[in-house]
Design a protein around this motif. Structure first.
Motif, PDB file in Angstrom:
ATOM      1  N   ASP A 111      -2.473  -6.615   1.758  1.00 49.95           N
ATOM      2  CA  ASP A 111      -2.380  -5.222   2.214  1.00 49.95           C
ATOM      3  C   ASP A 111      -0.903  -4.825   2.350  1.00 49.95           C
ATOM      4  OD1 ASP A 111      -1.916  -6.845   4.449  1.00 49.95           O
ATOM      5  OD2 ASP A 111      -2.886  -5.461   5.848  1.00 49.95           O
TER       6      ASP A 111
ATOM      7  N   THR B  57      -5.891  -4.340  -0.716  1.00 45.74           N
ATOM      8  CA  THR B  57      -6.886  -4.029   0.305  1.00 45.74           C
ATOM      9  C   THR B  57      -6.250  -3.177   1.399  1.00 45.74           C
ATOM     10  OG1 THR B  57      -8.165  -6.036  -0.125  1.00 45.74           O
ATOM     11  CG2 THR B  57      -8.435  -5.027   2.042  1.00 45.74           C
TER      12      THR B  57
ATOM     13  N   VAL C 223      -4.984   2.129   1.051  1.00 43.40           N
ATOM     14  CA  VAL C 223      -5.129   1.321  -0.160  1.00 43.40           C
ATOM     15  C   VAL C 223      -4.287   1.840  -1.319  1.00 43.40           C
ATOM     16  CG1 VAL C 223      -7.199   2.547  -0.989  1.00 43.40           C
ATOM     17  CG2 VAL C 223      -6.799   0.162  -1.644  1.00 43.40           C
TER      18      VAL C 223
ATOM     19  N   VAL D  67      -0.813   0.527  -0.692  1.00 47.28           N
ATOM     20  CA  VAL D  67      -0.793  -0.914  -0.972  1.00 47.28           C
ATOM     21  C   VAL D  67      -0.714  -1.141  -2.482  1.00 47.28           C
ATOM     22  CG1 VAL D  67      -2.083  -3.075  -0.796  1.00 47.28           C
ATOM     23  CG2 VAL D  67      -2.095  -1.456   1.114  1.00 47.28           C
TER      24      VAL D  67
ATOM     25  N   THR E 196      -4.306   1.786  10.301  1.00 48.42           N
ATOM     26  CA  THR E 196      -3.109   1.367   9.584  1.00 48.42           C
ATOM     27  C   THR E 196      -1.975   1.224  10.593  1.00 48.42           C
ATOM     28  OG1 THR E 196      -2.522   3.659   9.072  1.00 48.42           O
ATOM     29  CG2 THR E 196      -3.802   2.450   7.419  1.00 48.42           C
TER      30      THR E 196
ATOM     31  N   GLY F 186      -4.481  -9.982   4.067  1.00 49.37           N
ATOM     32  CA  GLY F 186      -4.836  -8.705   4.669  1.00 49.37           C
ATOM     33  C   GLY F 186      -6.251  -8.775   5.221  1.00 49.37           C
TER      34      GLY F 186
END
Length: 350
Positions: free
Chosen positions: A10, A36, A42, A45, A77, A125
């Motif tokens: 992540d 992920t 996402v 990432v 997050t 992650g």
């Protein structure tokens, strides 16, 4: 012997260091990377993974987009820890590669089937993508040679709640499903690298000085807590420059939370263990994840004495030689940065 590895992350500052380490290892075949959602959404990432690969000239490694969020919970997050784009103050180049068509869970399955019995899985992650893959094909766990997970806190405080570690706290249901699927029916018991150990792998400014010097980067910069926050690196080596910019944010975050001017390298340590399990002492345990506790949701619980009556389903990493870990990490990434810096100079001179 070349090891085939599938990386689920992540990305994230410490995930970035883990990725650089894996790219630097010439004896590793990274067959795929799944992005992920966790530290950042996402799409961010995914962009980070593509950007690092572009910077390092490794557009041959496919990057797959995982699910938008956890199996059941709303996505959390942590931009305050990793920066708005997940890589601190680093401004990575625009990727010259694109995301693969296959989604993250199917990429897990494709890799496990293609390299049945020899694939090493590494997750740094939340376990959302892996849990989703197992839902699609329950034979996945027993196809892996080894699985290493960065996650959990067993005899230490959590870093997200008083008892929960970030990766598990983001998607406790996924973590619970993954632990239930491994260590049984011929599937390997994963090696779990928890906060208990990874928080002892603490990077200091001296480590970055050593890395920059070993990479032949100039100038060699010493990061200090009295520096103006957000001071940007002027290192001539691109990998060192981006790494220093990312790590400065991470150092400032830990310093602001009274943990010292340091940075916990959770994910690079897990990457090293994935390739060489002998780096960590482990204890067998049956691991479960609390899902409903009002105060303890996301807590990882280990039964190391057989009190639950079931067999161990994990090996918990409990000790390592931290100095040796940093010696190897610095040498490996510095050598790679020197090589890539030379390649960049050659390219720019044409």
């Amino acid at each position: 012997m070349t090891q085939r590895l599938f990386f689920d992350c992540d990305t994230g500052i410490d995930d970035s260091v883990a990725l650089l380490y894996l790219l630097a290892r010439t004896d590793v075949d990274i067959v795929g990377i799944t992005s992920t959602a966790g530290n950042v959404p996402v799409d961010v990432v995914t962009a980070n993974n593509l950007a690092w690969l572009s910077l390092c000239g490794r557009g041959d490694i496919p990057v797959h987009r995982g699910p938008d969020g956890p199996l059941m919970a709303a996505l959390m997050t942590t931009e305050d820890t990793h920066g708005p784009l997940g890589v601190g103050y680093a401004e990575l180049p625009t990727p010259d590669v694109v995301v693969a068509d296959t989604d993250g869970p199917d990429a897990w399955l494709d890799a496990a089937h293609a390299y049945d019995g020899e694939l090493v899985g590494l997750v740094t992650g939340p376990l959302t993508s892996l849990a989703t893959a197992i839902r699609r094909d329950p034979t996945l766990p027993r196809r892996l040679r080894r699985l290493v997970i960065m996650g959990g806190a067993f005899h230490a405080h959590g870093n997200t709640t008083p008892v929960a570690e970030w990766n598990v706290a983001v998607d406790p249901e996924a973590a619970a499903e993954v632990f239930a699927a491994f260590g049984v029916d011929g599937a390997p018991a994963p090696i779990v690298c928890p906060l208990d150990l990874t928080e002892t792998v603490a990077l200091l400014p001296d480590h970055l000085v050593r890395l920059a010097a070993a990479a032949g980067s100039s100038p060699v910069e010493y990061l200090d807590p009295t520096d103006e926050p957000g001071t940007r690196s002027v290192a001539d080596n691109p990998i060192v420059r981006h790494l220093v910019d990312a790590m400065r944010f991470y150092l400032e975050f830990h310093h602001a939370h009274d943990e010292g001017y340091l940075a916990h390298l959770h994910d690079p340590f897990a990457a090293m263990v994935a390739l060489d399990p002998s780096l960590a002492e482990t204890v067998p345990a049956q691991v479960g994840v609390e899902l409903i506790g009002a105060l303890t949701r996301g807590m990882t619980v280990s039964d190391e004495r057989g009190m639950w009556g079931g067999p161990p389903n994990a090996r918990i990493a409990t000790a390592t030689d931290v100095d040796a870990v940093f010696d190897h990490l610095i040498e490996t990434i510095a050598s790679f940065a020197r090589q890539m810096g030379g390649a960049s100079e050659t390219s720019s001179s044409r």
